[in-house]
Design an enzyme around this catalytic site. Structure first.
Site, PDB file in Angstrom:
ATOM      1  CG  MET A  29     -24.713 -14.644 -13.682  1.00 51.91           C
ATOM      2  SD  MET A  29     -23.079 -13.894 -13.686  1.00 51.91           S
ATOM      3  CE  MET A  29     -22.064 -15.316 -13.416  1.00 51.91           C
ATOM      4  CB  ALA A  31     -24.724 -21.551 -18.525  1.00 46.37           C
ATOM      5  N   GLY A  35     -28.774 -27.350 -10.641  1.00 40.88           N
ATOM      6  CA  GLY A  35     -28.732 -26.480  -9.457  1.00 40.88           C
ATOM      7  C   GLY A  35     -29.738 -25.350  -9.597  1.00 40.88           C
ATOM      8  CG  HIS A  36     -29.138 -22.348 -12.547  1.00 42.81           C
ATOM      9  ND1 HIS A  36     -28.151 -22.878 -13.339  1.00 42.81           N
ATOM     10  CD2 HIS A  36     -28.635 -21.206 -12.024  1.00 42.81           C
ATOM     11  CE1 HIS A  36     -27.091 -22.064 -13.315  1.00 42.81           C
ATOM     12  NE2 HIS A  36     -27.350 -21.058 -12.530  1.00 42.81           N
ATOM     13  N   GLY A 146     -28.727 -19.897  -4.095  1.00 45.18           N
ATOM     14  CA  GLY A 146     -28.117 -21.182  -3.785  1.00 45.18           C
ATOM     15  C   GLY A 146     -27.076 -21.074  -2.677  1.00 45.18           C
ATOM     16  CG  ASP A 149     -22.523 -18.978  -5.832  1.00 44.03           C
ATOM     17  OD1 ASP A 149     -21.380 -18.833  -6.268  1.00 44.03           O
ATOM     18  OD2 ASP A 149     -23.402 -19.631  -6.441  1.00 44.03           O
ATOM     19  NE  ARG A 186     -16.626 -18.778 -13.740  1.00 46.01           N
ATOM     20  CZ  ARG A 186     -17.273 -17.869 -12.995  1.00 46.01           C
ATOM     21  NH1 ARG A 186     -17.904 -18.228 -11.907  1.00 46.01           N
ATOM     22  NH2 ARG A 186     -17.279 -16.596 -13.356  1.00 46.01           N
TER      23      ARG A 186
HETATM   24  P1  AMP Z   1     -25.258 -18.290 -11.311  1.00 48.10           P
HETATM   25  O1  AMP Z   1     -26.058 -18.484 -12.557  1.00 48.10           O
HETATM   26  O2  AMP Z   1     -24.007 -19.108 -11.243  1.00 48.10           O
HETATM   27  O3  AMP Z   1     -25.046 -16.835 -10.972  1.00 48.10           O
HETATM   28  O4  AMP Z   1     -26.161 -18.865 -10.130  1.00 48.10           O
HETATM   29  C1  AMP Z   1     -27.486 -18.433  -9.952  1.00 48.10           C
HETATM   30  C2  AMP Z   1     -28.012 -18.988  -8.660  1.00 48.10           C
HETATM   31  O5  AMP Z   1     -27.956 -20.418  -8.720  1.00 48.10           O
HETATM   32  C3  AMP Z   1     -27.175 -18.565  -7.437  1.00 48.10           C
HETATM   33  O6  AMP Z   1     -28.064 -18.295  -6.359  1.00 48.10           O
HETATM   34  C4  AMP Z   1     -26.345 -19.789  -7.178  1.00 48.10           C
HETATM   35  O7  AMP Z   1     -25.958 -19.919  -5.823  1.00 48.10           O
HETATM   36  C5  AMP Z   1     -27.287 -20.904  -7.578  1.00 48.10           C
HETATM   37  N1  AMP Z   1     -26.551 -22.133  -7.883  1.00 48.10           N
HETATM   38  C6  AMP Z   1     -25.516 -22.277  -8.737  1.00 48.10           C
HETATM   39  N2  AMP Z   1     -25.050 -23.552  -8.717  1.00 48.10           N
HETATM   40  C7  AMP Z   1     -25.802 -24.217  -7.799  1.00 48.10           C
HETATM   41  C8  AMP Z   1     -25.810 -25.554  -7.297  1.00 48.10           C
HETATM   42  N3  AMP Z   1     -24.941 -26.477  -7.716  1.00 48.10           N
HETATM   43  N4  AMP Z   1     -26.724 -25.865  -6.354  1.00 48.10           N
HETATM   44  C9  AMP Z   1     -27.609 -24.940  -5.892  1.00 48.10           C
HETATM   45  N5  AMP Z   1     -27.655 -23.670  -6.337  1.00 48.10           N
HETATM   46  C10 AMP Z   1     -26.767 -23.304  -7.263  1.00 48.10           C
END
Ligand code: AMP
Length: 287
Positions: A29, A31, A35-36, A146, A149, A186
């Site tokens: 999503m 930002a 992690g990404h 990741g 989640d 967040r």
């Molecule tokens: P999001 O942009 O929050 O929807 O996350 C996109 C992907 O990045 C999802 O597969 C999340 O699980 C992963 N993700 C988000 N934060 C982390 C993190 N701290 N460590 C590893 N993967 C992450």
């Protein structure tokens, strides 16, 4: 290398047709944070070409959630993708993704209605619906998610198994700040004081993990003690749940559980909803 940026289905189809070999896909999503980045690096290892999607999916936000204020940092996101050698960024607008309100959606079933799903009705249906659409649009060989989640990961695996989706799912461990806080888009909502409270989530998980040899009840008790402390902090943590669950079904495990489990926690600091989890393995215990 600057990635190709596709904003319409036609641009995506043209760019996708030019990709050769194994295609690895990272849905996000935006930002983007470290992690990404870790997911993108794993995708680079797995694929000849890497596609990243950036789409804040309205379908997975409840009416009182943070859709409007969700951070949007597109230029920085593209810069990270460029630095990591991403080939294609798929960045549709909501109107491109949902030209009409979708009548036909995926149902995440009981698994989507428990734990994180209990407080967020429709959230996981929205997640699975957009992930399936993205899979159809991007047609990846492998997709990287990741462990942060964990319930989403379990549900995506289940969707792929239940509906024979021809995509391999790869998981990447949670990336954390040096103080233990799991990286999240967040986190940028948090003030310094809120952040200090938020740290209790990962501290609770660590306290629980230290008691794994003593069994599920001891793990939950140790984690709960840290969360209780956080509920008395200023600002306080409002705990949504602390559960020990089966990683594949997200059903709570019993006191005699042996094998893999996930200790999962969620709470609110101020107006920010935070989740975290850690994988655990329970060996046989003497009674
Ligand atoms: P999001 O942009 O929050 O929807 O996350 C996109 C992907 O990045 C999802 O597969 C999340 O699980 C992963 N993700 C988000 N934060 C982390 C993190 N701290 N460590 C590893 N993967 C992450």
């Amino acid at each position: 290398m600057t990635p190709v940026i596709a904003r319409t289905r036609e641009e995506l189809a043209a760019a996708r047709a030019r990709l050769r070999g194994t295609v690895a896909f990272v849905p996000t999503m935006g930002a983007l944070h470290a992690g990404h980045r870790s997911l993108i690096r794993r995708a680079r290892e797995l694929g000849d070409a890497v596609v990243v999607s950036i789409f804040v999916n309205p379908l997975q936000f409840g009416p009182n959630e943070d859709l409007d204020r969700y951070p949007r940092t597109f230029d920085d996101d593209v810069a990270m993708c460029a630095a990591e050698g991403v080939d294609l960024v798929w960045a549709p607008t909501p109107e491109v993704m949902y030209p009409v309100d979708p009548q036909v959606r995926l149902s995440s079933g009981r698994m989507g209605a428990i734990v994180e799903g209990a407080a967020r009705p429709g959230h996981f249906d929205g997640v699975l619906t957009v992930v399936m659409k993205l899979f159809h649009q991007v047609r990846p060989d492998v997709a990287v998610f990741g462990a942060k989640d964990a319930q989403q990961l379990a549900l995506v695996r289940r969707m792929v198994a239940d509906l024979d989706v021809p995509v391999r799912i790869e998981a990447v461990p949670t990336v954390r700040e040096p103080d233990g806080l799991a990286l999240s888009s967040r986190n940028r909502y948090l003030s310094d004081a809120e952040r200090a409270t938020a740290r209790h989530l990962s501290r609770a998980l660590r306290a629980g993990a230290e008691r794994v040899a003593d069994g599920p009840a001891a793990v939950l008790e140790a984690a709960r003690a840290v969360l209780d402390e956080a509920t008395r902090a200023d600002p306080p943590l409002h705990v949504d749940y602390l559960v020990l669950v089966d990683p594949a079904t997200f059903e709570e495990v019993g006191r005699d559980h042996v094998g893999e489990a996930v200790l999962a926690v969620a709470g609110k600091v101020g107006t920010t909803h935070l989740i975290d989890n850690t994988p655990l393995r329970f060996g046989p215990r003497e009674s």
